[in-house]
Design a protein around this motif. Structure first.
Motif, PDB file in Angstrom:
ATOM      1  N   THR A 215      16.491  15.323  35.680  1.00 28.14           N
ATOM      2  CA  THR A 215      17.614  14.481  36.079  1.00 28.14           C
ATOM      3  C   THR A 215      17.588  13.147  35.347  1.00 28.14           C
ATOM      4  O   THR A 215      18.631  12.634  34.945  1.00 28.14           O
ATOM      5  N   PHE A 216      16.398  12.584  35.141  1.00 30.54           N
ATOM      6  CA  PHE A 216      16.302  11.310  34.439  1.00 30.54           C
ATOM      7  C   PHE A 216      16.772  11.438  32.997  1.00 30.54           C
ATOM      8  O   PHE A 216      17.456  10.560  32.482  1.00 30.54           O
ATOM      9  N   THR A 217      16.427  12.534  32.353  1.00 26.57           N
ATOM     10  CA  THR A 217      16.865  12.765  30.978  1.00 26.57           C
ATOM     11  C   THR A 217      18.377  12.906  30.924  1.00 26.57           C
ATOM     12  O   THR A 217      19.031  12.334  30.043  1.00 26.57           O
ATOM     13  N   THR A 218      18.929  13.644  31.851  1.00 27.75           N
ATOM     14  CA  THR A 218      20.378  13.827  31.899  1.00 27.75           C
ATOM     15  C   THR A 218      21.085  12.507  32.168  1.00 27.75           C
ATOM     16  O   THR A 218      22.091  12.188  31.519  1.00 27.75           O
TER      17      THR A 218
ATOM     18  N   GLU B 163      19.940   9.541  31.474  1.00 24.74           N
ATOM     19  CA  GLU B 163      19.766   8.717  30.280  1.00 24.74           C
ATOM     20  C   GLU B 163      20.796   9.092  29.208  1.00 24.74           C
ATOM     21  O   GLU B 163      21.422   8.226  28.601  1.00 24.74           O
ATOM     22  N   GLN B 164      20.990  10.380  29.000  1.00 20.70           N
ATOM     23  CA  GLN B 164      21.972  10.823  28.013  1.00 20.70           C
ATOM     24  C   GLN B 164      23.387  10.427  28.428  1.00 20.70           C
ATOM     25  O   GLN B 164      24.207  10.034  27.589  1.00 20.70           O
TER      26      GLN B 164
ATOM     27  N   SER C 250      28.082   6.800  27.770  1.00 20.20           N
ATOM     28  CA  SER C 250      28.959   5.775  28.326  1.00 20.20           C
ATOM     29  C   SER C 250      28.863   4.476  27.533  1.00 20.20           C
ATOM     30  O   SER C 250      29.869   3.802  27.301  1.00 20.20           O
ATOM     31  N   SER C 251      27.671   4.133  27.102  1.00 12.52           N
ATOM     32  CA  SER C 251      27.472   2.930  26.294  1.00 12.52           C
ATOM     33  C   SER C 251      28.185   3.044  24.947  1.00 12.52           C
ATOM     34  O   SER C 251      28.841   2.097  24.488  1.00 12.52           O
ATOM     35  N   THR C 252      28.069   4.209  24.314  1.00 12.46           N
ATOM     36  CA  THR C 252      28.759   4.435  23.043  1.00 12.46           C
ATOM     37  C   THR C 252      30.264   4.379  23.239  1.00 12.46           C
ATOM     38  O   THR C 252      30.982   3.765  22.436  1.00 12.46           O
ATOM     39  N   LYS C 253      30.751   4.973  24.303  1.00 15.41           N
ATOM     40  CA  LYS C 253      32.184   4.951  24.585  1.00 15.41           C
ATOM     41  C   LYS C 253      32.660   3.517  24.806  1.00 15.41           C
ATOM     42  O   LYS C 253      33.735   3.134  24.342  1.00 15.41           O
TER      43      LYS C 253
ATOM     44  N   ALA D 251      28.589   4.435  38.445  1.00 16.21           N
ATOM     45  CA  ALA D 251      28.116   5.583  39.223  1.00 16.21           C
ATOM     46  C   ALA D 251      26.773   6.080  38.684  1.00 16.21           C
ATOM     47  O   ALA D 251      25.871   6.427  39.462  1.00 16.21           O
ATOM     48  N   LEU D 252      26.634   6.112  37.364  1.00 11.90           N
ATOM     49  CA  LEU D 252      25.362   6.532  36.772  1.00 11.90           C
ATOM     50  C   LEU D 252      24.238   5.562  37.098  1.00 11.90           C
ATOM     51  O   LEU D 252      23.113   5.982  37.397  1.00 11.90           O
ATOM     52  N   ILE D 253      24.538   4.278  37.062  1.00 14.31           N
ATOM     53  CA  ILE D 253      23.526   3.263  37.403  1.00 14.31           C
ATOM     54  C   ILE D 253      23.104   3.396  38.859  1.00 14.31           C
ATOM     55  O   ILE D 253      21.912   3.320  39.183  1.00 14.31           O
ATOM     56  N   GLU D 254      24.068   3.614  39.742  1.00  8.51           N
ATOM     57  CA  GLU D 254      23.749   3.803  41.163  1.00  8.51           C
ATOM     58  C   GLU D 254      22.858   5.028  41.368  1.00  8.51           C
ATOM     59  O   GLU D 254      21.910   4.997  42.148  1.00  8.51           O
ATOM     60  N   ARG D 255      23.165   6.103  40.676  1.00  5.97           N
ATOM     61  CA  ARG D 255      22.370   7.341  40.801  1.00  5.97           C
ATOM     62  C   ARG D 255      20.957   7.130  40.261  1.00  5.97           C
ATOM     63  O   ARG D 255      19.985   7.580  40.855  1.00  5.97           O
TER      64      ARG D 255
END
Length: 131
Positions: free
Chosen positions: A7-10, A12-13, A18-21, A111-115
């Motif tokens: 889950t951490f790898t997913t 992170e990806q 999101s950062s690239t976008k 949402a990703l940061i919260e997760r």
């Protein structure tokens, strides 16, 4: 031995995507008045899609529920939208669309940061022994 789950790898990806976008959307907005500038966009990668497919399990409690459909297998790349022109000067940036993309990407990122924060909180709870 893998200490963390996949889950951490997913996550992170997904954060990298999101950062690239975010960077691409920012470039598009910054060049909204640049003559002959072509808007860019980002696709999800095959590896990101396959990681999500392996980590997400769908359980249907009723046969009328929708089935899980994996992400498309597009290549990761930043691509230029060449066949679109919004302005007379050859610029293809639609500022309203870019601002909408910016807002939705921000929601996705939060949402990703919260997760991710929740996952680390769970690990901290385990390390402390539930106290």
């Amino acid at each position: 031995m893998n200490i963390f789950s996949s889950t951490f790898t997913t996550l992170e990806q997904a954060l990298n995507y999101s950062s690239t976008k975010q960077k691409i959307i920012s470039e598009n907005i910054a060049n909204a008045d640049t003559p002959n500038y072509k808007a860019k966009d980002v696709n999800l990668s095959k590896s990101f899609g396959s990681d999500l497919e392996s980590s997400i399990q769908a359980y249907r409690t009723d046969q009328r529920h929708f089935t899980y459909k994996p992400l498309s297998s597009e290549l990761t790349k930043v691509f230029v939208q060449n066949n679109v022109q919004y302005n007379n000067n050859g610029n293809s940036v639609d500022v309203d669309k870019e601002m909408s993309n910016l807002a939705s990407n921000q929601i996705y990122y939060n949402a990703l940061i919260e997760r991710t924060s929740g996952k680390f909180s769970s690990l901290l709870n385990v390390i402390k022994g539930g106290r």
